[in-house]
Design an enzyme around this catalytic site. Structure first.
Site, PDB file in Angstrom:
ATOM      1  N   ASP A  13      45.787  30.140  26.901  1.00 47.11           N
ATOM      2  CA  ASP A  13      45.853  29.198  27.684  1.00 47.11           C
ATOM      3  C   ASP A  13      46.714  27.860  27.019  1.00 47.11           C
ATOM      4  O   ASP A  13      46.521  27.265  27.336  1.00 47.11           O
ATOM      5  CB  ASP A  13      44.593  28.711  28.206  1.00 47.11           C
ATOM      6  N   LYS A  18      45.382  37.877  26.072  1.00 45.37           N
ATOM      7  CA  LYS A  18      45.404  37.433  26.894  1.00 45.37           C
ATOM      8  C   LYS A  18      46.910  36.393  27.458  1.00 45.37           C
ATOM      9  O   LYS A  18      46.611  35.633  27.096  1.00 45.37           O
ATOM     10  CB  LYS A  18      44.097  37.211  27.773  1.00 45.37           C
ATOM     11  N   LYS A  77      45.793  38.317  38.566  1.00 42.37           N
ATOM     12  CA  LYS A  77      45.630  38.360  39.889  1.00 42.37           C
ATOM     13  C   LYS A  77      46.176  38.618  41.413  1.00 42.37           C
ATOM     14  O   LYS A  77      46.202  37.810  42.113  1.00 42.37           O
ATOM     15  CB  LYS A  77      44.448  36.873  40.151  1.00 42.37           C
ATOM     16  N   LEU A  78      46.636  39.346  40.889  1.00 40.33           N
ATOM     17  CA  LEU A  78      47.582  39.752  42.591  1.00 40.33           C
ATOM     18  C   LEU A  78      47.030  39.999  43.233  1.00 40.33           C
ATOM     19  O   LEU A  78      45.435  40.522  43.653  1.00 40.33           O
ATOM     20  CB  LEU A  78      48.237  40.842  42.000  1.00 40.33           C
ATOM     21  N   ASP A 115      48.204  40.542  47.914  1.00 33.65           N
ATOM     22  CA  ASP A 115      49.325  40.563  48.966  1.00 33.65           C
ATOM     23  C   ASP A 115      49.263  41.931  49.141  1.00 33.65           C
ATOM     24  O   ASP A 115      48.057  42.708  49.447  1.00 33.65           O
ATOM     25  CB  ASP A 115      50.579  40.464  48.479  1.00 33.65           C
ATOM     26  N   GLY A 144      50.409  45.600  50.965  1.00 28.07           N
ATOM     27  CA  GLY A 144      49.934  46.559  49.479  1.00 28.07           C
ATOM     28  C   GLY A 144      51.445  47.533  49.092  1.00 28.07           C
ATOM     29  O   GLY A 144      51.360  47.558  47.892  1.00 28.07           O
ATOM     30  N   THR A 159      34.353  33.696  38.961  1.00 29.09           N
ATOM     31  CA  THR A 159      33.312  33.064  38.642  1.00 29.09           C
ATOM     32  C   THR A 159      33.059  31.499  38.455  1.00 29.09           C
ATOM     33  O   THR A 159      31.912  30.574  38.342  1.00 29.09           O
ATOM     34  CB  THR A 159      32.721  33.266  37.327  1.00 29.09           C
ATOM     35  N   GLN A 214      32.963  26.290  31.729  1.00 28.67           N
ATOM     36  CA  GLN A 214      32.046  27.682  31.948  1.00 28.67           C
ATOM     37  C   GLN A 214      30.713  27.325  31.932  1.00 28.67           C
ATOM     38  O   GLN A 214      29.848  27.197  31.422  1.00 28.67           O
ATOM     39  CB  GLN A 214      32.458  28.219  30.212  1.00 28.67           C
TER      40      GLN A 214
HETATM   41  O1  C5P Z   1      38.358  28.951  27.349  1.00 23.37           O
HETATM   42  P1  C5P Z   1      37.872  29.836  27.752  1.00 23.37           P
HETATM   43  O2  C5P Z   1      37.276  30.728  26.589  1.00 23.37           O
HETATM   44  O3  C5P Z   1      36.710  29.050  29.334  1.00 23.37           O
HETATM   45  O4  C5P Z   1      38.881  30.846  28.825  1.00 23.37           O
HETATM   46  C1  C5P Z   1      37.995  31.680  29.090  1.00 23.37           C
HETATM   47  C2  C5P Z   1      39.667  32.752  29.750  1.00 23.37           C
HETATM   48  O5  C5P Z   1      40.066  33.800  30.924  1.00 23.37           O
HETATM   49  C3  C5P Z   1      40.239  31.554  30.604  1.00 23.37           C
HETATM   50  O6  C5P Z   1      41.772  32.175  30.865  1.00 23.37           O
HETATM   51  C4  C5P Z   1      39.955  31.733  32.430  1.00 23.37           C
HETATM   52  O7  C5P Z   1      41.154  31.869  33.421  1.00 23.37           O
HETATM   53  C5  C5P Z   1      40.316  33.089  31.937  1.00 23.37           C
HETATM   54  N1  C5P Z   1      39.079  33.226  33.465  1.00 23.37           N
HETATM   55  C6  C5P Z   1      37.762  32.969  33.237  1.00 23.37           C
HETATM   56  N2  C5P Z   1      36.652  32.893  34.319  1.00 23.37           N
HETATM   57  C7  C5P Z   1      37.002  34.258  35.013  1.00 23.37           C
HETATM   58  C8  C5P Z   1      38.167  34.821  35.425  1.00 23.37           C
HETATM   59  C9  C5P Z   1      39.171  34.524  34.093  1.00 23.37           C
HETATM   60  O8  C5P Z   1      36.923  31.995  32.647  1.00 23.37           O
HETATM   61  N3  C5P Z   1      36.174  34.601  35.761  1.00 23.37           N
END
Ligand code: C5P
Length: 231
Positions: A11, A33, A63-64, A66, A68, A116, A188
């Protein structure tokens, strides 16, 4: 030693910083990722470099969502990058289109169930049916898997529940929101340790800040890997 159950979220804003981080992580990490934040900073070029030149696995988190035909065309185009994982929203018509678009490639389609970051008040604001958010998440996971998703993205709190679905047999569960014991939570809220997430049925965990913000990212990655249960 690397362990592909760990996916590191790159990120950072651009390809230069992404490659620098990948250099510092070296052999410790084999799966990355790349998310929307890097889209304008060379994200696809980075995906290509990591995959083709460095032999890494790549998860493109787009995370598309739109109509089909558009999802199918987007997935078809992205699949040419030989991606390992690609995310779409878990609405069945979106998943069906994505599954069609990736035909003939090895790219796995992962469905996002309920973000989440959303709580029940957000679901109300979005006119999503009444009910418990975990039940809705579970039902969306089941429908996405029925529609042809290769797996789902889930919070570690939901991994065990989803793993128990008959539809989840042989499918992937990938969990962000994972924190090694004793590390900062950041934004988180519902987290689990690497051990707990894998034990509850996750195939891969996504970890970002605890690794890329660490003074020694390779050591931080090793620390996560050391918390995994034995295979
Ligand atoms: O820095 P951290 O470990 O919190 O990053 C988690 C990664 O997972 C980030 O790229 C975030 O956008 C992604 N993500 C998330 N929760 C989700 C979906 C994706 O934290 N529900």
């Amino acid at each position: 030693m690397s362990d592909d159950r760990l996916i590191v979220a790159l990120d950072v804003p651009n390809i230069v910083m992404g490659l620098d981080l990948a250099d510092r992580l070296g052999e410790a990490v084999s799966f990355y990722k790349i998310g929307l934040g890097m889209l304008t900073g060379g994200g696809l070029a980075l995906a290509n470099e990591l995959k083709q030149e460095r032999g890494k696995r790549v998860f493109l988190d787009m995370k598309l969502f739109d109509i089909g035909a558009t999802v199918e065309a987007a997935v078809k185009g992205l699949a040419q990058y030989d991606l390992d994982f690609l995310t779409v929203h878990g609405d069945p018509q979106v998943v069906r289109a994505a599954a069609e678009g990736r035909k003939g490639s090895a790219t796995k389609i992962l469905a996002v169930t309920v973000l989440t970051s959303l709580d029940r008040a957000d679901l109300d604001a979005n006119l999503i049916v009444p009910g418990d958010i975990h039940e809705i998440t579970l039902e969306r996971a089941a429908r996405a898997l029925d529609a042809g998703a290769d797996g789902v993205i889930a919070s570690p709190q939901e991994a065990a529940m989803i793993r128990a679905l008959p539809q989840a047999a042989g499918k992937l569960i990938v969990t962000p929101g994972v924190r090694p014991a004793g590390s900062a939570l950041g934004d988180q809220k519902r987290v689990a340790t690497p051990y707990q997430a894998i034990t509850d049925g996750a195939d891969h965990v996504v970890v970002g800040r605890p690794i890329w913000k660490a003074e020694n990212p390779a050591q931080a990655a090793q620390a996560v890997i050391s918390e995994f249960p034995a295979r």
